[in-house]
Design an enzyme around this catalytic site. Structure first.
Site, PDB file in Angstrom:
ATOM      1  N   ARG A 212      70.941  42.842  53.480  1.00  0.00           N
ATOM      2  CA  ARG A 212      71.969  42.847  53.115  1.00  0.00           C
ATOM      3  C   ARG A 212      72.151  42.461  51.587  1.00  0.00           C
ATOM      4  O   ARG A 212      72.282  42.817  50.657  1.00  0.00           O
ATOM      5  CB  ARG A 212      73.334  42.568  53.617  1.00  0.00           C
ATOM      6  CG  ARG A 212      74.506  42.581  53.027  1.00  0.00           C
ATOM      7  CD  ARG A 212      75.529  41.610  53.664  1.00  0.00           C
ATOM      8  NE  ARG A 212      75.614  40.344  53.475  1.00  0.00           N
ATOM      9  CZ  ARG A 212      75.986  39.236  54.094  1.00  0.00           C
ATOM     10  NH1 ARG A 212      77.005  39.607  54.934  1.00  0.00           N
ATOM     11  NH2 ARG A 212      75.599  37.971  53.883  1.00  0.00           N
ATOM     12  N   ARG A 225      64.159  32.164  46.424  1.00  0.00           N
ATOM     13  CA  ARG A 225      62.913  32.729  47.223  1.00  0.00           C
ATOM     14  C   ARG A 225      63.239  33.849  47.908  1.00  0.00           C
ATOM     15  O   ARG A 225      64.696  34.198  48.256  1.00  0.00           O
ATOM     16  CB  ARG A 225      62.495  31.752  48.100  1.00  0.00           C
ATOM     17  CG  ARG A 225      61.581  30.631  47.525  1.00  0.00           C
ATOM     18  CD  ARG A 225      61.145  29.625  48.031  1.00  0.00           C
ATOM     19  NE  ARG A 225      62.077  29.019  49.106  1.00  0.00           N
ATOM     20  CZ  ARG A 225      62.157  28.760  50.694  1.00  0.00           C
ATOM     21  NH1 ARG A 225      60.989  29.051  51.239  1.00  0.00           N
ATOM     22  NH2 ARG A 225      63.073  28.108  51.306  1.00  0.00           N
ATOM     23  N   PHE A 285      83.895  33.785  70.141  1.00  0.00           N
ATOM     24  CA  PHE A 285      83.455  33.150  68.990  1.00  0.00           C
ATOM     25  C   PHE A 285      82.018  33.631  68.674  1.00  0.00           C
ATOM     26  O   PHE A 285      81.451  33.849  67.486  1.00  0.00           O
ATOM     27  CB  PHE A 285      83.245  31.747  69.269  1.00  0.00           C
ATOM     28  CG  PHE A 285      82.574  30.898  68.452  1.00  0.00           C
ATOM     29  CD1 PHE A 285      82.751  30.582  67.129  1.00  0.00           C
ATOM     30  CD2 PHE A 285      81.117  30.356  68.801  1.00  0.00           C
ATOM     31  CE1 PHE A 285      81.936  29.753  66.144  1.00  0.00           C
ATOM     32  CE2 PHE A 285      80.250  29.583  67.800  1.00  0.00           C
ATOM     33  CZ  PHE A 285      80.740  29.257  66.517  1.00  0.00           C
TER      34      PHE A 285
END
Ligand code: IN0
Length: 426
Positions: A212, A225, A285
């Site tokens: 992304r 990098r 979670f």
């Protein structure tokens, strides 16, 4: 599109967005009174948006441990990312970071904005760390040590092969999975998950982020990098940055699809890891970021916009994921739906045209003709078969769970489009 535009286009987002806003306000009020804990939780809110909300549902003891683990890792990341630190200074800090967290007097100024504040006031994180139970401290120390050593190894090493890519992602994200599994076990709420499954959980998230964030990373000044492995991109272009130039769009999308196909390898382990969790709060979670990842991959696949701007799940869809993810049935449902979306982006969308034929004697008839609409980028993808087989394997697991009809769908099903066309034959 602005926020109002997005809401008008997707009115179903309004309710989850309002709920999310209320949850965020509630979370901000929950900030503990002790100054070091207050610093840690407000820092968490500043550096991560959805993570800070999702962590709220954990019980206090585990929540505190995860919050500190997250901030320690963010601090380590800040040292790794700061290109202004000379290597001979950076490497010893990365290697000794697991000891610095025990030292309330240690700090090292680096990073920018919120990360600079985190580094300058790191004593708050150390103070809070020292208040955690021994099992939590040991897990955090062990992972910080291994991650620091891994990051040091990759400071001077490029990501060349797919093995390098998996190894780098293991250090920066797979180890997070191993660490979280240790924290869950230390809380007494879960069995210790196998390392390979915990590793895949981190790799699936990190590979999605790397895909992304291509444009943001390649355009960063000073140069950051890059982690797209040469073994993949060199099949399509001579230099990684060539992917962003318009004349290379076809190759760029093929390369992107290759990267997405590589990330899809981790879907099966992710589903297995999640299906073995017992505690509902830990489950939520862990499940929410994974659903966001498959959703992001579905948006990125075959999408040249990855090389033009930001491709992200809209805030309203994120809010829906946060509120709708409760059980494993929801996870299977989401993985199934997003896999369908990925598959539908593989082949051209069928569109049906109603053709009105008018004959010489004035009578007329409709004929439906199906044809294939043009793809956004006209390519015959070299990895299409591999992609399809990975998606179908994941969909098979989802179907075999027997849970697919017990959930809400993320798909807006594309009805065939009927375009009336008048054709007269003389
Ligand atoms: C995470 C992971 C995370 C959460 C839950 C379970 C996990 C199991 C294994 C591995 C990682 C797990 O989640 C966060 C999510 C996050 O930070 N989201 C950002 C949004 C975004 O797009 O970046 C937000 O603003 O909320 C995550 O990405 N990572 C992470 C870091 C530390 C911890 Cl304790 C948990 C980072 C990474 C590198 C992918 C592991």
């Amino acid at each position: 599109m602005g926020t109002l535009g997005a809401i008008l286009k997707h009115p179903v987002d309004i309710y989850p967005l309002l709920k999310l806003r209320m949850a965020a306000k509630h979370a901000e009020k929950q900030i503990p009174p002790e100054p070091h804990w207050a610093f840690c939780y407000s820092m968490l809110h500043r550096v991560s948006r959805s993570f800070a909300l999702v962590i709220q549902q954990l019980g206090t003891e585990l929540r505190n441990a995860v919050c500190i683990f997250y901030l320690v890792l963010r601090a380590l990341d800040t040292v790794e990312d700061d290109t202004s630190i000379p290597t001979d200074v950076k490497v010893p800090i990365l290697l000794a970071f697991h000891r610095h967290i025990y030292d309330r007097d240690w700090h090292f100024s680096c990073g920018t904005k919120d990360y600079k504040v985190l580094m300058d006031q790191f004593h708050n994180v150390s103070t809070a760390f020292l208040e955690l139970g021994e099992g939590y401290q040991e897990a955090i120390e062990d992972i910080t040590k291994k991650m620091g050593a891994g990051m040091a190894k990759f400071i001077l090493k490029e990501v060349e092969s797919i093995d390098d890519y998996d190894e780098y992602c293991h250090y920066v994200a797979g180890l997070v999975g191993l660490g979280l599994s240790k924290l869950f076990h230390a809380s007494g709420l879960e069995d210790l998950a196998p390392d390979s499954l915990s590793n895949s959980m981190g790799l699936f998230l990190q590979k999605t982020n790397i895909i992304r964030d291509y444009l943001e990373d390649i355009n960063e000044i000073p140069k950051s990098r890059m982690f797209w492995p040469r073994e993949i991109w060199s099949k399509y272009v001579n230099k990684l940055e060539d992917l962003k130039y318009e004349e290379n769009s076809v190759k760029a999308v093929q390369c992107l699809n290759d990267m997405v196909t590589n990330a899809l390898i981790h879907m099966d382990d992710t589903l297995k890891y999640l299906s073995e969790l017992r505690d509902p709060a830990i489950f939520r979670f862990c499940a929410i970021p994974q659903i966001m990842a498959i959703g992001t991959l579905a948006m990125c696949y075959n999408n040249v916009d990855v090389f033009r701007g930001v491709v992200k799940m809209r805030r309203g869809l994120t809010a829906q994921v946060i509120h709708q993810t409760k059980t494993m049935a929801d996870v299977y449902g989401a993985f199934f739906d997003f896999s369908c979306m990925l598959k539908s982006k593989q082949q051209p969308t069928p569109a049906a045209v109603l053709v009105l034929s008018v004959s010489e004697n004035g009578s007329f008839m409709y004929k439906a003709v199906t044809f294939f609409a043009k793809m956004p980028v006209d390519n015959s993808d070299p990895n299409a078969v591999k992609t399809l087989s990975r998606l179908e394997a994941a969909q098979k697991s989802c179907r075999e769970s027997g849970a697919l009809n017990k959930r809400k769908s993320y798909m807006i099903r594309n009805e065939p489009r009927y375009i009336p066309v008048l054709v007269s034959f003389s």
